[in-house]
Design a protein around this motif. Sequence first.
Motif, mmCIF file in Angstrom:
data_model
loop_
_atom_site.group_PDB
_atom_site.id
_atom_site.type_symbol
_atom_site.label_atom_id
_atom_site.label_comp_id
_atom_site.label_asym_id
_atom_site.label_seq_id
_atom_site.Cartn_x
_atom_site.Cartn_y
_atom_site.Cartn_z
ATOM 1 N N GLU A 1 2.584 -26.541 -64.331
ATOM 2 C CA GLU A 1 2.159 -25.736 -63.187
ATOM 3 C C GLU A 1 1.819 -26.612 -61.995
ATOM 4 O OE1 GLU A 1 0.339 -21.692 -65.102
ATOM 5 O OE2 GLU A 1 -1.012 -23.419 -65.011
ATOM 6 N N LEU A 2 1.918 -26.014 -60.825
ATOM 7 C CA LEU A 2 1.624 -26.695 -59.568
ATOM 8 C C LEU A 2 0.251 -26.272 -59.079
ATOM 9 C CD1 LEU A 2 2.646 -28.390 -57.085
ATOM 10 C CD2 LEU A 2 3.508 -26.218 -56.149
ATOM 11 N N THR A 3 -0.613 -27.251 -58.819
ATOM 12 C CA THR A 3 -1.960 -26.973 -58.330
ATOM 13 C C THR A 3 -2.085 -27.484 -56.900
ATOM 14 O OG1 THR A 3 -2.910 -27.173 -60.550
ATOM 15 C CG2 THR A 3 -4.421 -27.335 -58.699
ATOM 16 N N VAL A 4 -2.397 -26.573 -55.983
ATOM 17 C CA VAL A 4 -2.497 -26.905 -54.559
ATOM 18 C C VAL A 4 -3.952 -26.759 -54.123
ATOM 19 C CG1 VAL A 4 -1.708 -26.348 -52.227
ATOM 20 C CG2 VAL A 4 -0.150 -26.093 -54.169
ATOM 21 N N THR A 5 -4.490 -27.810 -53.521
ATOM 22 C CA THR A 5 -5.875 -27.801 -53.049
ATOM 23 C C THR A 5 -5.898 -27.848 -51.525
ATOM 24 O OG1 THR A 5 -6.643 -28.956 -55.039
ATOM 25 C CG2 THR A 5 -8.099 -28.985 -53.121
ATOM 26 N N LYS A 6 -6.606 -26.884 -50.938
ATOM 27 C CA LYS A 6 -6.715 -26.802 -49.476
ATOM 28 C C LYS A 6 -8.184 -26.814 -49.086
ATOM 29 C CE LYS A 6 -2.567 -23.880 -49.220
ATOM 30 N NZ LYS A 6 -2.017 -22.590 -48.735
ATOM 31 N N GLN A 7 -8.582 -27.719 -48.234
ATOM 32 C CA GLN A 7 -9.950 -27.744 -47.743
ATOM 33 C C GLN A 7 -10.114 -26.739 -46.610
ATOM 34 O OE1 GLN A 7 -10.489 -31.964 -46.916
ATOM 35 N NE2 GLN A 7 -11.646 -32.195 -48.821
ATOM 36 N N VAL A 8 -11.256 -26.065 -46.609
ATOM 37 C CA VAL A 8 -11.517 -24.994 -45.648
ATOM 38 C C VAL A 8 -12.724 -25.370 -44.796
ATOM 39 C CG1 VAL A 8 -12.029 -22.544 -45.364
ATOM 40 C CG2 VAL A 8 -10.606 -23.306 -47.293
ATOM 41 N N TYR A 9 -12.578 -25.227 -43.491
ATOM 42 C CA TYR A 9 -13.652 -25.553 -42.551
ATOM 43 C C TYR A 9 -14.195 -24.289 -41.898
ATOM 44 C CZ TYR A 9 -12.110 -30.435 -42.778
ATOM 45 O OH TYR A 9 -11.774 -31.700 -43.208
ATOM 46 N N ASP A 10 -15.504 -24.176 -41.834
ATOM 47 C CA ASP A 10 -16.124 -23.151 -41.013
ATOM 48 C C ASP A 10 -16.178 -23.652 -39.570
ATOM 49 O OD1 ASP A 10 -16.447 -21.430 -43.113
ATOM 50 O OD2 ASP A 10 -18.480 -22.126 -43.596
ATOM 51 N N PRO B 1 -15.983 -30.530 -44.879
ATOM 52 C CA PRO B 1 -15.579 -29.119 -44.961
ATOM 53 C C PRO B 1 -16.554 -28.313 -45.802
ATOM 54 C CG PRO B 1 -14.244 -30.440 -46.436
ATOM 55 C CD PRO B 1 -15.078 -31.412 -45.645
ATOM 56 N N SER B 2 -16.590 -27.010 -45.587
ATOM 57 C CA SER B 2 -17.512 -26.152 -46.328
ATOM 58 C C SER B 2 -17.076 -25.922 -47.770
ATOM 59 C CB SER B 2 -17.635 -24.799 -45.619
ATOM 60 O OG SER B 2 -18.256 -24.947 -44.366
ATOM 61 N N ARG B 3 -15.781 -25.867 -47.999
ATOM 62 C CA ARG B 3 -15.300 -25.526 -49.333
ATOM 63 C C ARG B 3 -13.827 -25.916 -49.463
ATOM 64 N NH1 ARG B 3 -15.593 -21.308 -45.964
ATOM 65 N NH2 ARG B 3 -13.867 -19.833 -45.796
ATOM 66 N N GLU B 4 -13.320 -25.742 -50.664
ATOM 67 C CA GLU B 4 -11.901 -25.953 -50.899
ATOM 68 C C GLU B 4 -11.359 -24.820 -51.760
ATOM 69 O OE1 GLU B 4 -11.554 -29.717 -52.857
ATOM 70 O OE2 GLU B 4 -11.996 -28.882 -54.845
ATOM 71 N N THR B 5 -10.127 -24.449 -51.481
ATOM 72 C CA THR B 5 -9.448 -23.411 -52.258
ATOM 73 C C THR B 5 -8.404 -24.082 -53.143
ATOM 74 O OG1 THR B 5 -9.745 -21.790 -50.485
ATOM 75 C CG2 THR B 5 -8.071 -21.312 -52.145
ATOM 76 N N VAL B 6 -8.436 -23.779 -54.428
ATOM 77 C CA VAL B 6 -7.495 -24.352 -55.389
ATOM 78 C C VAL B 6 -6.602 -23.224 -55.907
ATOM 79 C CG1 VAL B 6 -7.215 -25.648 -57.524
ATOM 80 C CG2 VAL B 6 -9.192 -26.086 -56.044
ATOM 81 N N ILE B 7 -5.299 -23.375 -55.675
ATOM 82 C CA ILE B 7 -4.330 -22.335 -56.042
ATOM 83 C C ILE B 7 -3.373 -22.890 -57.092
ATOM 84 C CG2 ILE B 7 -2.656 -20.655 -55.191
ATOM 85 C CD1 ILE B 7 -3.764 -21.203 -52.370
ATOM 86 N N THR B 8 -3.178 -22.141 -58.155
ATOM 87 C CA THR B 8 -2.256 -22.539 -59.215
ATOM 88 C C THR B 8 -0.998 -21.688 -59.135
ATOM 89 O OG1 THR B 8 -4.091 -23.162 -60.664
ATOM 90 C CG2 THR B 8 -1.954 -22.795 -61.707
ATOM 91 N N TYR B 9 0.150 -22.365 -59.105
ATOM 92 C CA TYR B 9 1.447 -21.688 -59.039
ATOM 93 C C TYR B 9 2.237 -21.948 -60.317
ATOM 94 C CZ TYR B 9 0.690 -21.189 -53.982
ATOM 95 O OH TYR B 9 0.178 -20.874 -52.745
ATOM 96 N N HIS B 10 3.015 -20.941 -60.721
ATOM 97 C CA HIS B 10 3.889 -21.047 -61.887
ATOM 98 C C HIS B 10 5.302 -20.638 -61.478
ATOM 99 C CE1 HIS B 10 4.789 -21.201 -66.184
ATOM 100 N NE2 HIS B 10 5.495 -20.101 -66.030
#
Length: 218
Positions: free
Chosen positions: A163-172, A180-189
């Motif tokens: 699987e592909l794991t994509v991490t994106k940092q999120v800024y307020d 950054p305030s947080r990060e979003t981690v998305i898993t793709y199949h």
Amino acid sequence: MRGLTGAGSVGTRGITQAVIAAGAALAAIALFVAASGTGGTGTRDEGPAHASAAVGAVDAPKSSPSPTSRYRRVDAVSLLKKDPAVSTAVKRELKPCSGDDYPVEATYGDLTGGSVNDVLVNVWVCGDEVGIGTYVYRDVRGTYENVFKAEDSPVFSEIDGHELTVTKQVYDTDDPAANPSRETVITYHWKAGRFAERARHENHYSRTGGDAAPAQDN
């Protein structure tokens, strides 16, 4: 094997032992080659907001893989420069940070179930090492096709099993660039010829220490 080599002349035993030693060496080489071609979390080669299929394809810069291995090393910088799906902004960063050290990392692994390992490429900015682009290339009859891209910086991807794991940092609005305030981690199949989102969660950073809080699933 000791019973087979116990009889006969000294010369015969010497020849037999030599044949056995040569066979063992060949078996060891075969096991090493087979191991290097496996997927797992991917083999890395650090060289000189949504998934999308790219238009066009890019010829494979390197030779075809051997019959005993799925692994084929590519020139990741050349692959990106020839890909029309890679933005002009990312291509401007495809220059050495120092010497022949490019801000590019290629990772090899089985993401799409093809006969040759897929290539995951991450690109960052020299100096601050902020990820500005991530791409997956799939070998189709000797030609690499771009089957995934994300250029909403900061972004970074990894191979997790198949699987592909994509991490994106999120800024307020009031976040400094380094915090950054947080990060979003998305898993793709890989499913039905494309990457489909399977899961997503967020890690919230502490505003005092900078450490990530426990993930919050969406």
